[in-house]
Design a protein around this motif. Structure first.
Motif, mmCIF file in Angstrom:
data_model
loop_
_atom_site.group_PDB
_atom_site.id
_atom_site.type_symbol
_atom_site.label_atom_id
_atom_site.label_comp_id
_atom_site.label_asym_id
_atom_site.label_seq_id
_atom_site.Cartn_x
_atom_site.Cartn_y
_atom_site.Cartn_z
ATOM 1 N N UNK A 93 62.455 13.310 -47.946
ATOM 2 C CA UNK A 93 61.972 12.893 -49.266
ATOM 3 C C UNK A 93 62.745 13.541 -50.412
ATOM 4 N N UNK A 94 63.557 14.544 -50.109
ATOM 5 C CA UNK A 94 64.314 15.244 -51.148
ATOM 6 C C UNK A 94 65.780 14.844 -51.101
ATOM 7 N N UNK A 95 66.370 14.673 -52.286
ATOM 8 C CA UNK A 95 67.780 14.340 -52.413
ATOM 9 C C UNK A 95 68.388 15.242 -53.482
ATOM 10 N N UNK A 96 69.659 15.612 -53.302
ATOM 11 C CA UNK A 96 70.312 16.446 -54.314
ATOM 12 C C UNK A 96 70.789 15.581 -55.482
ATOM 13 N N UNK A 97 71.477 16.204 -56.443
ATOM 14 C CA UNK A 97 71.911 15.490 -57.648
ATOM 15 C C UNK A 97 72.957 14.418 -57.366
ATOM 16 N N UNK A 98 73.600 14.450 -56.190
ATOM 17 C CA UNK A 98 74.609 13.456 -55.831
ATOM 18 C C UNK A 98 74.041 12.363 -54.927
ATOM 19 N N UNK A 99 72.738 12.446 -54.615
ATOM 20 C CA UNK A 99 72.112 11.436 -53.766
ATOM 21 C C UNK A 99 72.138 11.748 -52.288
ATOM 22 N N UNK A 100 72.625 12.946 -51.910
ATOM 23 C CA UNK A 100 72.652 13.342 -50.504
ATOM 24 C C UNK A 100 71.278 13.841 -50.082
ATOM 25 N N UNK A 101 70.895 13.496 -48.836
ATOM 26 C CA UNK A 101 69.601 13.920 -48.318
ATOM 27 C C UNK A 101 69.576 15.436 -48.154
ATOM 28 N N UNK A 102 68.415 16.028 -48.395
ATOM 29 C CA UNK A 102 68.246 17.466 -48.213
ATOM 30 C C UNK A 102 67.440 17.697 -46.942
ATOM 31 N N UNK A 103 67.870 18.676 -46.159
ATOM 32 C CA UNK A 103 67.218 18.963 -44.891
ATOM 33 C C UNK A 103 66.566 20.334 -44.900
ATOM 34 N N UNK A 104 65.538 20.517 -44.065
ATOM 35 C CA UNK A 104 64.838 21.800 -44.012
ATOM 36 C C UNK A 104 65.581 22.824 -43.168
ATOM 37 N N UNK A 105 65.438 24.065 -43.530
ATOM 38 C CA UNK A 105 65.952 25.179 -42.742
ATOM 39 C C UNK A 105 65.129 26.409 -43.083
ATOM 40 N N UNK A 106 65.491 27.548 -42.522
ATOM 41 C CA UNK A 106 64.752 28.767 -42.811
ATOM 42 C C UNK A 106 65.642 29.980 -42.561
ATOM 43 N N UNK A 107 65.225 31.094 -43.070
ATOM 44 C CA UNK A 107 65.837 32.379 -42.735
ATOM 45 C C UNK A 107 64.703 33.388 -42.627
ATOM 46 N N UNK A 108 64.973 34.455 -41.939
ATOM 47 C CA UNK A 108 63.954 35.487 -41.750
ATOM 48 C C UNK A 108 64.464 36.826 -42.244
ATOM 49 N N UNK A 109 63.573 37.566 -42.854
ATOM 50 C CA UNK A 109 63.913 38.906 -43.325
ATOM 51 C C UNK A 109 62.657 39.765 -43.221
ATOM 52 N N UNK A 110 62.786 40.895 -42.578
ATOM 53 C CA UNK A 110 61.672 41.816 -42.382
ATOM 54 C C UNK A 110 60.460 41.122 -41.746
ATOM 55 N N UNK A 111 60.740 40.225 -40.795
ATOM 56 C CA UNK A 111 59.664 39.557 -40.080
ATOM 57 C C UNK A 111 58.992 38.422 -40.836
ATOM 58 N N UNK A 112 59.479 38.109 -42.028
ATOM 59 C CA UNK A 112 58.901 37.021 -42.816
ATOM 60 C C UNK A 112 59.864 35.839 -42.779
#
Length: 131
Positions: A93-112
């Motif tokens: 459902x999210x697109x950047x300013x150029x119309x490219x699809x945005x995908x989910x990701x994550x990172x972890x720091x200190x167990x969060x």
């Protein structure tokens, strides 16, 4: 694509009520592949999920079209990015300013675990480098 960028050539601009579908974006792989795979240039028309001979004259011979399709297949991304079933609420459902699809990701720091979205254009640039 670099030549198109240098020359300032972008996709067709459209006047619509929804801003994200206005066009006028650079020819990334998606719009360029769509353009190169268009069978209308062979004098064909699409209707009901099938292709038929159209009334318009072909502007491209079948041999050239087939060679382009083979090149597209041979240059297909070898290290495809697979999106897991992350359950991200805004996935697709999210697109950047150029119309490219945005995908989910994550990172972890200190167990969060921190979840965020990134532009798929970034992944395309990285994937192009691994060819």
């Amino acid at each position: 694509m670099l030549d198109l960028d240098k020359r300032g050539i972008v996709t067709k601009r459209r006047n619509t009520k929804i801003a994200k579908y206005q066009g006028g974006i650079p020819f990334t792989y998606g719009p360029l592949a769509y353009f190169l795979k268009n069978r209308i240039y062979l004098g064909e028309m699409h209707y009901g999920g099938k292709w038929f001979k159209g009334e318009h004259e072909a502007i491209l011979d079948r041999g050239t079209f087939e060679r382009v399709q083979e090149l597209l297949k041979s240059n297909a991304l070898k290290c495809k990015v697979k999106y897991s079933d992350s359950g991200a609420l805004l996935q697709g459902k999210l697109f950047d300013d150029k119309g490219n699809r945005m995908g989910p990701t994550f990172s972890s720091k200190n167990g969060i675990r921190y979840r965020f979205y990134f532009s798929t254009a970034v992944v395309r640039d990285i994937a192009t480098a691994c060819r």
